[in-house]
Design an enzyme around this catalytic site. Structure first.
Site, PDB file in Angstrom:
ATOM      1  N   CYS A 174      -0.290   9.544  -8.692  1.00  0.00           N
ATOM      2  CA  CYS A 174      -1.424   9.006  -7.554  1.00  0.00           C
ATOM      3  C   CYS A 174      -2.094  10.278  -8.091  1.00  0.00           C
ATOM      4  O   CYS A 174      -1.336  11.695  -7.717  1.00  0.00           O
ATOM      5  CB  CYS A 174      -0.715   9.159  -6.902  1.00  0.00           C
ATOM      6  SG  CYS A 174      -2.801   8.913  -6.161  1.00  0.00           S
TER       7      CYS A 174
ATOM      8  N   ILE B   3       0.523   0.880 -16.271  1.00  0.00           N
ATOM      9  CA  ILE B   3      -0.154   2.164 -16.335  1.00  0.00           C
ATOM     10  C   ILE B   3      -1.108   2.497 -14.267  1.00  0.00           C
ATOM     11  O   ILE B   3      -1.608   1.741 -13.713  1.00  0.00           O
ATOM     12  CB  ILE B   3      -1.666   3.575 -17.354  1.00  0.00           C
ATOM     13  CG1 ILE B   3      -2.355   2.698 -17.192  1.00  0.00           C
ATOM     14  CG2 ILE B   3      -1.006   3.009 -18.139  1.00  0.00           C
ATOM     15  CD1 ILE B   3      -3.446   3.037 -17.758  1.00  0.00           C
ATOM     16  N   ASN B   4      -0.754   3.703 -13.933  1.00  0.00           N
ATOM     17  CA  ASN B   4      -1.720   4.032 -13.115  1.00  0.00           C
ATOM     18  C   ASN B   4      -2.305   4.376 -13.213  1.00  0.00           C
ATOM     19  O   ASN B   4      -3.088   4.209 -14.654  1.00  0.00           O
ATOM     20  CB  ASN B   4      -0.711   5.687 -12.078  1.00  0.00           C
ATOM     21  CG  ASN B   4      -1.649   5.465 -10.123  1.00  0.00           C
ATOM     22  OD1 ASN B   4      -2.578   5.382 -10.121  1.00  0.00           O
ATOM     23  ND2 ASN B   4      -0.828   5.968  -9.277  1.00  0.00           N
TER      24      ASN B   4
ATOM     25  N   ASN C 174       5.675   6.090  -6.662  1.00  0.00           N
ATOM     26  CA  ASN C 174       4.751   6.718  -7.165  1.00  0.00           C
ATOM     27  C   ASN C 174       4.555   8.266  -7.440  1.00  0.00           C
ATOM     28  O   ASN C 174       4.497   9.156  -6.845  1.00  0.00           O
ATOM     29  CB  ASN C 174       3.479   6.641  -5.995  1.00  0.00           C
ATOM     30  CG  ASN C 174       2.751   6.880  -6.557  1.00  0.00           C
ATOM     31  OD1 ASN C 174       1.979   6.693  -7.489  1.00  0.00           O
ATOM     32  ND2 ASN C 174       1.338   6.373  -5.986  1.00  0.00           N
TER      33      ASN C 174
ATOM     34  N   LYS D  55       0.761  -0.965  -0.041  1.00  0.00           N
ATOM     35  CA  LYS D  55       0.377   0.075   0.006  1.00  0.00           C
ATOM     36  C   LYS D  55       0.764   1.480  -0.292  1.00  0.00           C
ATOM     37  O   LYS D  55       1.966   1.225   0.445  1.00  0.00           O
ATOM     38  CB  LYS D  55      -1.038   0.215   1.468  1.00  0.00           C
ATOM     39  CG  LYS D  55      -1.463   1.243   1.778  1.00  0.00           C
ATOM     40  CD  LYS D  55      -3.211   1.041   1.923  1.00  0.00           C
ATOM     41  CE  LYS D  55      -4.177   2.178   1.416  1.00  0.00           C
ATOM     42  NZ  LYS D  55      -3.522   2.917   0.320  1.00  0.00           N
TER      43      LYS D  55
ATOM     44  N   VAL E 246      -8.987   7.607  -2.790  1.00  0.00           N
ATOM     45  CA  VAL E 246      -9.238   7.159  -1.229  1.00  0.00           C
ATOM     46  C   VAL E 246      -7.943   7.973  -1.186  1.00  0.00           C
ATOM     47  O   VAL E 246      -8.063   9.067   0.297  1.00  0.00           O
ATOM     48  CB  VAL E 246      -8.157   5.374  -1.443  1.00  0.00           C
ATOM     49  CG1 VAL E 246      -7.391   5.625   0.049  1.00  0.00           C
ATOM     50  CG2 VAL E 246      -9.288   4.099  -1.610  1.00  0.00           C
TER      51      VAL E 246
ATOM     52  N   ASN F  88       5.945   1.147  -2.282  1.00  0.00           N
ATOM     53  CA  ASN F  88       5.625   1.852  -2.530  1.00  0.00           C
ATOM     54  C   ASN F  88       5.438   4.194  -1.737  1.00  0.00           C
ATOM     55  O   ASN F  88       4.957   3.615  -0.860  1.00  0.00           O
ATOM     56  CB  ASN F  88       3.698   1.845  -3.134  1.00  0.00           C
ATOM     57  CG  ASN F  88       3.069   3.181  -4.069  1.00  0.00           C
ATOM     58  OD1 ASN F  88       2.695   4.133  -3.641  1.00  0.00           O
ATOM     59  ND2 ASN F  88       2.711   2.675  -5.539  1.00  0.00           N
TER      60      ASN F  88
ATOM     61  N   GLY G  68      -6.239  -3.286 -15.528  1.00  0.00           N
ATOM     62  CA  GLY G  68      -7.747  -3.585 -15.611  1.00  0.00           C
ATOM     63  C   GLY G  68      -6.847  -5.677 -16.026  1.00  0.00           C
ATOM     64  O   GLY G  68      -8.093  -6.320 -17.387  1.00  0.00           O
TER      65      GLY G  68
ATOM     66  N   THR H 239      -7.257  -4.140  -9.434  1.00  0.00           N
ATOM     67  CA  THR H 239      -9.156  -3.974  -9.351  1.00  0.00           C
ATOM     68  C   THR H 239      -9.260  -5.277  -9.533  1.00  0.00           C
ATOM     69  O   THR H 239     -10.379  -5.395  -8.275  1.00  0.00           O
ATOM     70  CB  THR H 239      -9.768  -3.022 -10.517  1.00  0.00           C
ATOM     71  OG1 THR H 239      -9.050  -1.744 -10.355  1.00  0.00           O
ATOM     72  CG2 THR H 239     -11.162  -2.360 -10.315  1.00  0.00           C
TER      73      THR H 239
END
Lengths: 256, 314
Positions: free
Chosen positions: B142, B203-204, B139, B59, B85, B113, B256, B278
């Site tokens: 974000c 990708i983010n 990161n 996380k 989030v 991360n 995805g 996801t």
């Protein structure tokens, strides 16, 4: 590892409780006969067809052997999908999720307060608690459900916003008045947030330390990894409702 | 973080070599858990055997604790979801003192991360983490925080100098996670490589928005959020393919992935490994299912080493 893996549960009974509220019994591969009290207030995280990407959290309403009952209002496309499912169809379910009501430390009389569809997670509680009284709040007499079931389980008082049935006003105001008659030691509640705030006040005013409330929140994962369903605690933390709740000690959550 | 020897690189059930190497770090297979969808590993480990996956991207972590954004933080979309989030996390000290001891024994690669508002914050966090994890993922993409982060990832010069500074602050290989919310992703990828990145992940999420047409309200409190899920996969495949043709360093592909064949598509586009995100939110067992589907795919194609098909699309 936990056993809460998704699996298919067959719908064995379905009924319509009002215009847009349904009840369903699902067949589960596990027999809950010896463990009902461990699952009161937990939820099922249900897949709602190809066109709805995320699961929908629905509280367990009643537990009977290897059958679980859920009840829900059709609010959007997910619950519409569930309502369209027929007896014999299966739902893909992640279960049992979350932390439910803890009745292991209950002593003395309990007060159950439910508002609208918030009455459903409380029904098994009314069946399991030995000494309890219920107050159920609805908009009006046409939007009532489950008052008969609750009445058969324990003394039950109904409130409607417009006074068309029972007490005129909110369930929590009615509950407040019941404190003159009964010596409650525990409170269990589920309903809209404004109602739950009043329940927090009611518990504080009457010195009830065992007050447990069930929160509703939009969820994604249901297993505490994505952090989209958090609630604020009085310790200033954001904790996921799906794993730290949905049931919380009322004194520990900040609903302001 | 596994310190044990990696005898298990070759799948026990088949003679397929599923191992891949990213910046000198061996992964037992190319299927990994994406940051933000597996907690700090312990949450996911309650549902699956994490030793079956190549790595866990932990996380998103910041130096100081973050409470994240107000709710609603999630909106469902066609074939995906938006989240805002906002990097909720307990901060570096809690991670190092309380969480790390619980996850160090996990038999998979652990990748922290990290995010910051300033270059200095990234560097201090990288220093604090020392070599307690296997790799760092930077990161710079974000979409849900106001300061820093995506501001770095959308400017080639900012990304290059940030990566260059972080490299001096850590002994670990670093992976730079790229944002798709840019005009030319190759420009950013090349800048990260020039700054010293050991690998890239992409990708983010894509910046998106949803409006409830009945209440006429924007659904997310933060107004905009990051779009993820199968709806973004073709964009991700295209960007992985573009980036792989313009840099020399390895690429980890994500966006995805729902099945073993989706994973294969990224690898054929040039990714050396992939992350599943996801899909885990839809089904906690998704990673395990994807691992076995991916092996089935390799078998069906008569492929004996994953390495042989990386970038194999013609």
């Amino acid at each position: 590892m936990d056993s809460s893996l998704p699996l298919n549960m067959k719908i064995i009974e379905k009924s319509k409780l009002s215009d847009d509220v349904y009840s369903m019994w699902l067949k589960c591969p596990v027999d809950f006969s010896g463990s009902v009290s461990e699952h009161i207030g937990k939820f099922l995280h249900i897949e709602c067809g190809e066109s709805n990407f995320l699961r929908r959290p629905i509280s367990i309403c009643q537990i009977d052997g290897n059958r679980l009952r859920i009840a829900f209002r059709v609010k959007g496309s997910g619950t519409r999908f569930m309502a369209s499912a027929r007896v014999g169809d299966s739902l893909n379910v992640l279960w049992p999720c979350g932390k439910g009501f803890d009745i292991s430390s209950v002593c003395g009389k309990s007060l159950i307060i439910g508002g609208g569809i918030g009455v459903f997670p409380l029904y098994q509680l009314a069946l399991s608690l030995e000494d309890c009284v219920c107050t159920l709040g609805f908009q009006d007499e046409n939007s009532m459900f489950f008052q008969k079931e609750f009445s058969e389980a324990c003394p039950t008082f109904v409130a409607t916003d417009d006074g068309s049935c029972g007490y005129r006003g909110f369930a929590v105001s009615l509950a407040d008045e019941l404190f003159e008659k009964y010596q409650f030691k525990n409170i269990f509640a589920c309903g809209p947030v404004p109602m739950l705030r009043k329940v927090q006040e009611l518990a504080a005013r009457n010195g009830i330390s065992n007050c447990q409330i069930s929160l509703e929140e939009r969820m994604a994962c249901g297993i505490g990894v994505c952090m989209v369903c958090v609630c604020r605690t009085v310790y200033g933390e954001n904790v996921p409702v799906c794993t730290c709740g949905p049931v919380f000690n009322a004194a520990e959550v900040d609903l302001s | 973080m596994s310190s044990s020897n990696y005898d298990g690189f070759h799948s026990a059930t088949a003679e397929i070599d599923t191992s891949v190497e990213i910046a000198g770090v061996l992964f037992k297979n190319p299927i990994t858990a994406a940051s933000g969808t597996c907690g700090f590993g312990t949450e996911l480990a309650r549902h699956i055997d994490v030793s079956k996956i190549g790595a866990i991207f932990l996380k998103g972590l910041t130096l100081e604790p973050r409470l994240g954004n107000p709710l609603p933080r999630v909106a469902e979309t066609t074939a995906g979801m938006l989240n805002s989030v906002g990097l909720q996390n307990p901060g570096a000290d809690v991670f190092i003192n309380e969480i790390l001891p619980q996850i160090k024994h996990l038999d998979t690669r652990l990748i922290a991360n990290i995010s910051g508002n300033t270059a200095d914050e990234y560097c201090r966090l990288a220093e604090k983490l020392g070599n307690e994890v296997d790799m760092l993922e930077i990161n710079v993409s974000c979409p849900n925080v106001k300061q820093g982060c995506m501001a770095f990832g959308t400017s080639a010069s900012a990304v290059e100098s940030l990566v260059c500074s972080i490299k001096k602050s850590t002994p670990l290989p670093i992976i730079v996670k790229l944002s798709p919310n840019v005009t030319d992703i190759c420009e950013i990828a090349k800048a990260a490589e020039a700054g010293g990145a050991d690998a890239l992940s992409l990708i983010n999420t894509l910046l998106g928005m949803r409006i409830d047409v009945r209440s006429r309200k924007i659904v997310l409190h933060n107004k905009v959020g990051g779009l993820s899920g199968p709806c973004i996969k073709p964009v991700a495949i295209r960007m992985v393919w573009q980036v792989c043709s313009c840099v020399e360093i390895p690429v980890i592909g994500l966006g995805g992935i729902m099945s073993g064949e989706d994973a294969a598509e990224f690898i054929l586009a040039g990714a050396s490994a992939v992350s599943v995100g996801t899909a885990t939110l839809k089904n906690p067992r998704a990673l395990i299912n994807i691992c076995s589907e991916f092996e089935d795919y390799l078998k069906s194609q008569g492929v004996s080493r994953v390495k042989d098909i990386i970038g194999g699309a013609v």
